[in-house]
Design a protein around this motif. Sequence first.
Motif, PDB file in Angstrom:
ATOM      1  N   UNK A   2       0.797  -1.070   0.169  1.00 59.49           N
ATOM      2  CA  UNK A   2       0.223  -0.112   0.098  1.00 59.49           C
ATOM      3  C   UNK A   2       0.845   1.322   0.163  1.00 59.49           C
ATOM      4  N   UNK A   3       0.229   2.489   0.469  1.00 56.80           N
ATOM      5  CA  UNK A   3       0.944   3.804   0.226  1.00 56.80           C
ATOM      6  C   UNK A   3       1.335   4.147   1.841  1.00 56.80           C
ATOM      7  N   UNK A  19       2.993   8.172  11.315  1.00 54.04           N
ATOM      8  CA  UNK A  19       3.041   7.613  10.119  1.00 54.04           C
ATOM      9  C   UNK A  19       2.343   6.025  10.010  1.00 54.04           C
ATOM     10  N   UNK A  20       1.948   5.839   8.744  1.00 54.64           N
ATOM     11  CA  UNK A  20       1.346   4.670   8.741  1.00 54.64           C
ATOM     12  C   UNK A  20       1.651   4.028   7.193  1.00 54.64           C
ATOM     13  N   UNK A  21       1.486   2.795   7.011  1.00 49.07           N
ATOM     14  CA  UNK A  21       1.342   2.235   5.734  1.00 49.07           C
ATOM     15  C   UNK A  21      -0.160   1.909   5.677  1.00 49.07           C
ATOM     16  N   UNK A  22      -0.679   2.033   4.769  1.00 48.88           N
ATOM     17  CA  UNK A  22      -2.116   1.891   4.427  1.00 48.88           C
ATOM     18  C   UNK A  22      -2.261   0.723   3.406  1.00 48.88           C
ATOM     19  N   UNK A  23      -2.321  -0.396   3.884  1.00 49.74           N
ATOM     20  CA  UNK A  23      -2.767  -1.507   2.931  1.00 49.74           C
ATOM     21  C   UNK A  23      -3.845  -1.353   1.881  1.00 49.74           C
ATOM     22  N   UNK A  30      -4.778  -0.052   9.421  1.00 51.41           N
ATOM     23  CA  UNK A  30      -3.292   0.797   8.920  1.00 51.41           C
ATOM     24  C   UNK A  30      -2.420   0.159   9.985  1.00 51.41           C
ATOM     25  N   UNK A  31      -1.296   0.224   9.355  1.00 48.99           N
ATOM     26  CA  UNK A  31      -0.131   0.022  10.216  1.00 48.99           C
ATOM     27  C   UNK A  31       0.582   1.170  10.636  1.00 48.99           C
ATOM     28  N   UNK A  66       3.959   8.955   0.795  1.00 49.13           N
ATOM     29  CA  UNK A  66       3.100   9.410  -0.434  1.00 49.13           C
ATOM     30  C   UNK A  66       2.003  10.301  -0.137  1.00 49.13           C
ATOM     31  N   UNK A  67       1.341  10.455   0.858  1.00 55.54           N
ATOM     32  CA  UNK A  67       0.214  11.487   1.300  1.00 55.54           C
ATOM     33  C   UNK A  67       0.511  11.989   2.453  1.00 55.54           C
TER      34      UNK A  67
END
Length: 160
Positions: A2-3, A19-23, A30-31, A66-67
């Motif tokens: 993800x992003x 901060x998070x990784x969006x699957x 979200x991670x 990314x965002x």
Amino acid sequence: MGERWAGLVAAGQSVIVVGAEIPDDPADPIIITYDQTWSVQKGNRAAAYAIIHQQCLNHLSGCKVDKVFIKASATSRAGMGKAHLEGAEVRGVVAAAASAVPNVRSVEMVAQAQISKHYGNRKVEEYVKDGKLWAEKTTGGTLRAGSRVGAMILIAERAK
């Protein structure tokens, strides 16, 4: 994969950064990858803003974000005091820095009131206190209580 997204909550003396990784799968939580606070240096505000600007540039570039979603200014029943105005200045600094990072595709200011209107049926403050929500919607790193608004912005934006 993800992003990578970042949620920023700027105040007069600090910036909370989540901060998070969006699957890719919207059903997956979200991670949370980090939860930090950047302090605005004491003394000369212009020099302090330059430091926060550079810190934001370096961080968002290094983490390949990314965002970016920044909690927008809100009106206050108590009026616009110095702390409120300094918070708006810091928000402007991090918004400008985030916009200058080549890998950041979008920077959005998100009003907390808009989250309350468009995500679920509760106020953001209620979601912040709801431990069950955090267990369902996030995984990975532990969030400090003061950082949950930054993460809530990410959860609400993902649900759009």
